[in-house]
Design an enzyme around this catalytic site. Sequence first.
Site, PDB file in Angstrom:
ATOM      1  N   THR A   7     -80.598  -6.855  20.089  1.00 38.65           N
ATOM      2  CA  THR A   7     -79.582  -6.333  18.948  1.00 38.65           C
ATOM      3  C   THR A   7     -78.915  -5.014  19.343  1.00 38.65           C
ATOM      4  O   THR A   7     -79.668  -4.335  20.104  1.00 38.65           O
ATOM      5  CB  THR A   7     -80.609  -6.051  17.603  1.00 38.65           C
ATOM      6  OG1 THR A   7     -80.044  -5.262  16.670  1.00 38.65           O
ATOM      7  CG2 THR A   7     -81.824  -5.246  18.203  1.00 38.65           C
ATOM      8  N   ASP A   8     -77.775  -4.819  18.443  1.00 37.17           N
ATOM      9  CA  ASP A   8     -77.181  -3.550  18.781  1.00 37.17           C
ATOM     10  C   ASP A   8     -78.036  -2.314  18.099  1.00 37.17           C
ATOM     11  O   ASP A   8     -77.413  -1.255  18.515  1.00 37.17           O
ATOM     12  CB  ASP A   8     -75.707  -3.647  18.053  1.00 37.17           C
ATOM     13  CG  ASP A   8     -75.696  -3.902  16.457  1.00 37.17           C
ATOM     14  OD1 ASP A   8     -76.871  -4.040  15.985  1.00 37.17           O
ATOM     15  OD2 ASP A   8     -74.757  -3.816  16.129  1.00 37.17           O
ATOM     16  N   GLU A   9     -78.923  -2.505  17.418  1.00 40.97           N
ATOM     17  CA  GLU A   9     -79.645  -1.505  16.924  1.00 40.97           C
ATOM     18  C   GLU A   9     -80.347  -0.541  18.024  1.00 40.97           C
ATOM     19  O   GLU A   9     -80.944   0.507  17.634  1.00 40.97           O
ATOM     20  CB  GLU A   9     -80.818  -1.703  15.783  1.00 40.97           C
ATOM     21  CG  GLU A   9     -80.105  -2.637  14.787  1.00 40.97           C
ATOM     22  CD  GLU A   9     -81.016  -2.714  13.419  1.00 40.97           C
ATOM     23  OE1 GLU A   9     -82.102  -2.276  13.555  1.00 40.97           O
ATOM     24  OE2 GLU A   9     -80.633  -3.540  12.716  1.00 40.97           O
ATOM     25  N   TYR A  24     -88.870  -1.524  14.293  1.00 36.33           N
ATOM     26  CA  TYR A  24     -88.346  -2.653  14.819  1.00 36.33           C
ATOM     27  C   TYR A  24     -87.483  -2.276  16.082  1.00 36.33           C
ATOM     28  O   TYR A  24     -87.634  -3.102  17.044  1.00 36.33           O
ATOM     29  CB  TYR A  24     -87.259  -3.576  13.580  1.00 36.33           C
ATOM     30  CG  TYR A  24     -86.466  -4.684  14.250  1.00 36.33           C
ATOM     31  CD1 TYR A  24     -86.938  -5.554  14.754  1.00 36.33           C
ATOM     32  CD2 TYR A  24     -84.808  -4.169  14.121  1.00 36.33           C
ATOM     33  CE1 TYR A  24     -86.083  -6.544  15.296  1.00 36.33           C
ATOM     34  CE2 TYR A  24     -84.019  -5.003  14.406  1.00 36.33           C
ATOM     35  CZ  TYR A  24     -84.528  -6.292  15.175  1.00 36.33           C
ATOM     36  OH  TYR A  24     -83.513  -7.060  15.613  1.00 36.33           O
ATOM     37  N   LYS A  48     -87.437  -3.528  20.052  1.00 36.01           N
ATOM     38  CA  LYS A  48     -86.412  -4.637  20.501  1.00 36.01           C
ATOM     39  C   LYS A  48     -85.809  -3.846  22.011  1.00 36.01           C
ATOM     40  O   LYS A  48     -85.725  -4.562  22.934  1.00 36.01           O
ATOM     41  CB  LYS A  48     -85.279  -4.935  19.769  1.00 36.01           C
ATOM     42  CG  LYS A  48     -85.753  -5.757  18.578  1.00 36.01           C
ATOM     43  CD  LYS A  48     -86.036  -7.156  19.165  1.00 36.01           C
ATOM     44  CE  LYS A  48     -84.649  -7.985  19.585  1.00 36.01           C
ATOM     45  NZ  LYS A  48     -85.466  -9.300  20.158  1.00 36.01           N
TER      46      LYS A  48
HETATM   47  P1  NAD Z   1     -85.717 -14.435  11.752  1.00 37.28           P
HETATM   48  O1  NAD Z   1     -86.916 -13.467  11.162  1.00 37.28           O
HETATM   49  O2  NAD Z   1     -85.269 -15.074  10.677  1.00 37.28           O
HETATM   50  O3  NAD Z   1     -86.750 -15.370  12.835  1.00 37.28           O
HETATM   51  C1  NAD Z   1     -87.643 -15.078  13.543  1.00 37.28           C
HETATM   52  C2  NAD Z   1     -88.368 -16.426  14.170  1.00 37.28           C
HETATM   53  O4  NAD Z   1     -89.352 -16.300  15.092  1.00 37.28           O
HETATM   54  C3  NAD Z   1     -89.216 -17.092  12.922  1.00 37.28           C
HETATM   55  O5  NAD Z   1     -89.084 -18.291  12.824  1.00 37.28           O
HETATM   56  C4  NAD Z   1     -90.783 -16.886  13.304  1.00 37.28           C
HETATM   57  O6  NAD Z   1     -91.368 -17.722  12.975  1.00 37.28           O
HETATM   58  C5  NAD Z   1     -90.403 -16.799  15.004  1.00 37.28           C
HETATM   59  N1  NAD Z   1     -91.812 -15.897  15.468  1.00 37.28           N
HETATM   60  C6  NAD Z   1     -92.062 -14.515  15.157  1.00 37.28           C
HETATM   61  N2  NAD Z   1     -93.010 -14.266  15.629  1.00 37.28           N
HETATM   62  C7  NAD Z   1     -93.330 -15.248  16.633  1.00 37.28           C
HETATM   63  C8  NAD Z   1     -94.183 -15.345  17.685  1.00 37.28           C
HETATM   64  N3  NAD Z   1     -95.273 -14.485  17.832  1.00 37.28           N
HETATM   65  N4  NAD Z   1     -94.366 -16.458  18.377  1.00 37.28           N
HETATM   66  C9  NAD Z   1     -93.163 -17.520  18.000  1.00 37.28           C
HETATM   67  N5  NAD Z   1     -92.647 -17.406  17.082  1.00 37.28           N
HETATM   68  C10 NAD Z   1     -92.563 -16.460  16.518  1.00 37.28           C
HETATM   69  O7  NAD Z   1     -84.991 -13.730  12.835  1.00 37.28           O
HETATM   70  P2  NAD Z   1     -83.408 -13.578  13.098  1.00 37.28           P
HETATM   71  O8  NAD Z   1     -82.742 -12.906  12.199  1.00 37.28           O
HETATM   72  O9  NAD Z   1     -83.001 -15.122  13.310  1.00 37.28           O
HETATM   73  O10 NAD Z   1     -83.380 -12.935  14.528  1.00 37.28           O
HETATM   74  C11 NAD Z   1     -83.614 -13.794  15.832  1.00 37.28           C
HETATM   75  C12 NAD Z   1     -83.487 -12.886  16.915  1.00 37.28           C
HETATM   76  O11 NAD Z   1     -82.167 -12.190  16.900  1.00 37.28           O
HETATM   77  C13 NAD Z   1     -84.376 -11.770  16.958  1.00 37.28           C
HETATM   78  O12 NAD Z   1     -84.624 -11.476  18.359  1.00 37.28           O
HETATM   79  C14 NAD Z   1     -83.632 -10.547  16.681  1.00 37.28           C
HETATM   80  O13 NAD Z   1     -84.012  -9.326  17.080  1.00 37.28           O
HETATM   81  C15 NAD Z   1     -82.250 -10.809  17.003  1.00 37.28           C
HETATM   82  N6  NAD Z   1     -81.154 -10.356  16.350  1.00 37.28           N
HETATM   83  C16 NAD Z   1     -80.925 -10.645  14.898  1.00 37.28           C
HETATM   84  C17 NAD Z   1     -79.715 -10.033  14.419  1.00 37.28           C
HETATM   85  C18 NAD Z   1     -79.488 -10.271  12.884  1.00 37.28           C
HETATM   86  O14 NAD Z   1     -78.718 -10.076  12.314  1.00 37.28           O
HETATM   87  N7  NAD Z   1     -80.417 -11.042  11.940  1.00 37.28           N
HETATM   88  C19 NAD Z   1     -78.832  -9.360  15.011  1.00 37.28           C
HETATM   89  C20 NAD Z   1     -78.906  -9.261  16.406  1.00 37.28           C
HETATM   90  C21 NAD Z   1     -80.151  -9.695  17.024  1.00 37.28           C
HETATM   91  O1  TDX Z   2     -81.684  -5.158  -0.601  1.00 43.09           O
HETATM   92  C1  TDX Z   2     -81.094  -4.353   0.430  1.00 43.09           C
HETATM   93  N1  TDX Z   2     -80.082  -3.374   0.035  1.00 43.09           N
HETATM   94  C2  TDX Z   2     -79.140  -2.772   0.910  1.00 43.09           C
HETATM   95  O2  TDX Z   2     -78.479  -2.063   0.717  1.00 43.09           O
HETATM   96  C3  TDX Z   2     -81.258  -4.640   1.592  1.00 43.09           C
HETATM   97  C4  TDX Z   2     -82.161  -5.889   1.951  1.00 43.09           C
HETATM   98  C5  TDX Z   2     -80.472  -4.089   2.836  1.00 43.09           C
HETATM   99  N2  TDX Z   2     -79.726  -3.160   2.288  1.00 43.09           N
HETATM  100  C6  TDX Z   2     -78.906  -2.420   3.370  1.00 43.09           C
HETATM  101  C7  TDX Z   2     -79.400  -2.073   4.546  1.00 43.09           C
HETATM  102  C8  TDX Z   2     -78.574  -2.050   5.885  1.00 43.09           C
HETATM  103  O3  TDX Z   2     -77.926  -1.034   5.855  1.00 43.09           O
HETATM  104  O4  TDX Z   2     -77.905  -3.694   3.846  1.00 43.09           O
HETATM  105  C9  TDX Z   2     -77.591  -3.528   5.322  1.00 43.09           C
HETATM  106  C10 TDX Z   2     -78.423  -4.652   6.176  1.00 43.09           C
HETATM  107  O5  TDX Z   2     -79.773  -4.773   6.029  1.00 43.09           O
HETATM  108  P1  TDX Z   2     -80.527  -5.856   6.605  1.00 43.09           P
HETATM  109  O6  TDX Z   2     -80.183  -7.246   6.386  1.00 43.09           O
HETATM  110  O7  TDX Z   2     -82.174  -5.592   6.687  1.00 43.09           O
HETATM  111  O8  TDX Z   2     -80.053  -5.671   8.161  1.00 43.09           O
HETATM  112  P2  TDX Z   2     -80.205  -4.348   9.246  1.00 43.09           P
HETATM  113  O9  TDX Z   2     -81.353  -3.428   8.854  1.00 43.09           O
HETATM  114  O10 TDX Z   2     -78.810  -4.112   9.482  1.00 43.09           O
HETATM  115  O11 TDX Z   2     -80.640  -5.448  10.633  1.00 43.09           O
HETATM  116  C11 TDX Z   2     -80.207  -6.780  10.766  1.00 43.09           C
HETATM  117  O12 TDX Z   2     -79.116  -6.560  11.745  1.00 43.09           O
HETATM  118  C12 TDX Z   2     -79.671  -6.468  13.156  1.00 43.09           C
HETATM  119  C13 TDX Z   2     -81.271  -7.666  11.207  1.00 43.09           C
HETATM  120  O13 TDX Z   2     -82.265  -7.548  10.128  1.00 43.09           O
HETATM  121  C14 TDX Z   2     -81.741  -7.153  12.549  1.00 43.09           C
HETATM  122  O14 TDX Z   2     -82.775  -8.306  12.857  1.00 43.09           O
HETATM  123  C15 TDX Z   2     -80.718  -7.048  13.603  1.00 43.09           C
HETATM  124  O15 TDX Z   2     -81.297  -6.642  14.719  1.00 43.09           O
END
Ligand code: NAD
Ligand code: TDX
Length: 332
Positions: free
Chosen positions: A121-123, A148, A152
Site C-alpha cells: 500500500t501507499d500508506e 496497519y 505492511k
Molecule cells: P480485504 O480485507 O478485503 O481482504 C483480505 C483477505 O485476506 C480476506 O479475504 C481475508 O479472509 C484474507 N485473510 C486475512 N488474513 C488471512 C490469513 N491469515 N490467511 C489467509 N487469508 C487471510 O483486503 P483488501 O482491501 O482486498 O486488500 C488486499 C491487499 O491489498 C492487502 O494486502 C492490502 O494491504 C492491499 N491494499 C489494499 C488497498 C485498498 O484500497 N483496499 C490499497 C492498496 C493495497
Molecule cells: O466512515 C468513514 N468515514 C470517513 O471519513 C470511513 C470508513 C472512512 N473515512 C475516511 C478515512 C479515510 O480518510 O475515508 C478515507 C478512506 O478510509 P478507508 O476506506 O478506511 O481507507 P484508508 O484508511 O485510506 O485505507 C485504504 O487504502 C489503503 C485501505 O483500507 C487500506 O487497506 C489500503 O492500504
Amino acid sequence: MQRLLVTGGAGFIGSNFVHFVVEHTDHLVTVLDKLTYAGNLESLAGLPAERVTFVKGDIADASVVDPLVAASDVVIHYAAESHNDNSLHDPRPFLDTNIIGTYVLIEAARKHGKRFHHISTDEVYGDLELDDPERFTEETPYNPSSPYSSTKAGSDLLVRAWVRSFGLQATISNCSNNYGPYQHVEKFIPRQITNVLDGIRPKLYGKGENVRDWIHANDHSSAVLAIIEKGRVGETYLIGADGEKNNKDVVELILTHMGQPADAYDHVVDRPGHDMRYAIDSSKLRDELGWSPKYSNFDSGIEATITWYRENQDWWRPQKAATEAKYTEQGQ
Ligand code: NAD
Ligand code: TDX
C-alpha cells in the site's frame, strides 16, 4: 499458462484480481484464504471450477502454505488484515497475518525457488500535506502512521531483505486506495453507499478534508499482471491512477448520484493519527512496463459501484449491522 497462488483471493482486491485473471488470461488460479470477517466465498461465485480452486487456510500456517507454494509457478500475496480503524482497536491480528504470514510465504517461496509478488500500500510512506507539490515515488522514505500501515511496511522490508539476502525472485507493488465491487462495507465508499441505501446519513471523519488517490480495482489488477509478466525482479512499483479527491467531495458525489441533497451527511469523531493525504507518482510503472489505467472516470466508476451495491444486497447485508454496531461503539 501459469499456475497462480493468490492469497487473500476471497477479499476485495484479491477477488477482483481472480475475476480479472479468468477474463483476460489463461492462467490457473488457486486461492488460499482464511475467510476472516473480510473474506467472502460469494465474491468468487460463478467462476469456472476448471480455472479456480479454493483452499481455506491461514497464510501463517507453514503446513498449509508449503505444498501450495510448491505446486504453483507464481505466488501473488494479497492476504492481509487491511482496515486501519480495526488496527487501532486490536492490532494483534495485523502482526500475525501481515508480518508472520508474509514471513511464512516468503520462506516457502525461497525454499521452492518460486516467483513472488507482494501486494502493498501507499500508506507505508506516511502522508503528505494538502499543499505539498510532491507525490510518493519508489524513493520516498518509509514513514507509516498506523498499526496497519506499519505492519505492511514491515512486510515490505521482509520481502526486500529476502531478495537481497537469499535471492528471492520477488517484486513489490504499493497501490493507492481502491474502489469497485466486492469491497467490505467497513471501508469508506461502500459504507456510505450502503448507509444511503439503508436511510442512514453518511459519516465523514473530522472535517472531511483528507485526500485519497482513488483507483479502480480492475486497474490495480492489470498493473499487477503487467508486473508479473514484465517487472524486474527485486524492484518496487507504485500503482496509481491520478485520482486524488477529498473525502467530502466523494461523499457529496455519492449523495448526488443517489438522489439525495449533497449536504445530507454527518461529521463524526476523527480517526486518531488520520493520514491527511496520499498521492502516487506511477511514472515508473507507466514508462517501464507501458501500463496505463482504463477506468479513469471516477464519476462513472462511482455510479457503477453504487449500482453494484444496489443490485447485490445479498452480498453485503449479512455484514452491515455488525459493522455499523462497531462504528457506533467507536462514536463513528
Ligand atoms: P480485504 O480485507 O478485503 O481482504 C483480505 C483477505 O485476506 C480476506 O479475504 C481475508 O479472509 C484474507 N485473510 C486475512 N488474513 C488471512 C490469513 N491469515 N490467511 C489467509 N487469508 C487471510 O483486503 P483488501 O482491501 O482486498 O486488500 C488486499 C491487499 O491489498 C492487502 O494486502 C492490502 O494491504 C492491499 N491494499 C489494499 C488497498 C485498498 O484500497 N483496499 C490499497 C492498496 C493495497
Ligand atoms: O466512515 C468513514 N468515514 C470517513 O471519513 C470511513 C470508513 C472512512 N473515512 C475516511 C478515512 C479515510 O480518510 O475515508 C478515507 C478512506 O478510509 P478507508 O476506506 O478506511 O481507507 P484508508 O484508511 O485510506 O485505507 C485504504 O487504502 C489503503 C485501505 O483500507 C487500506 O487497506 C489500503 O492500504
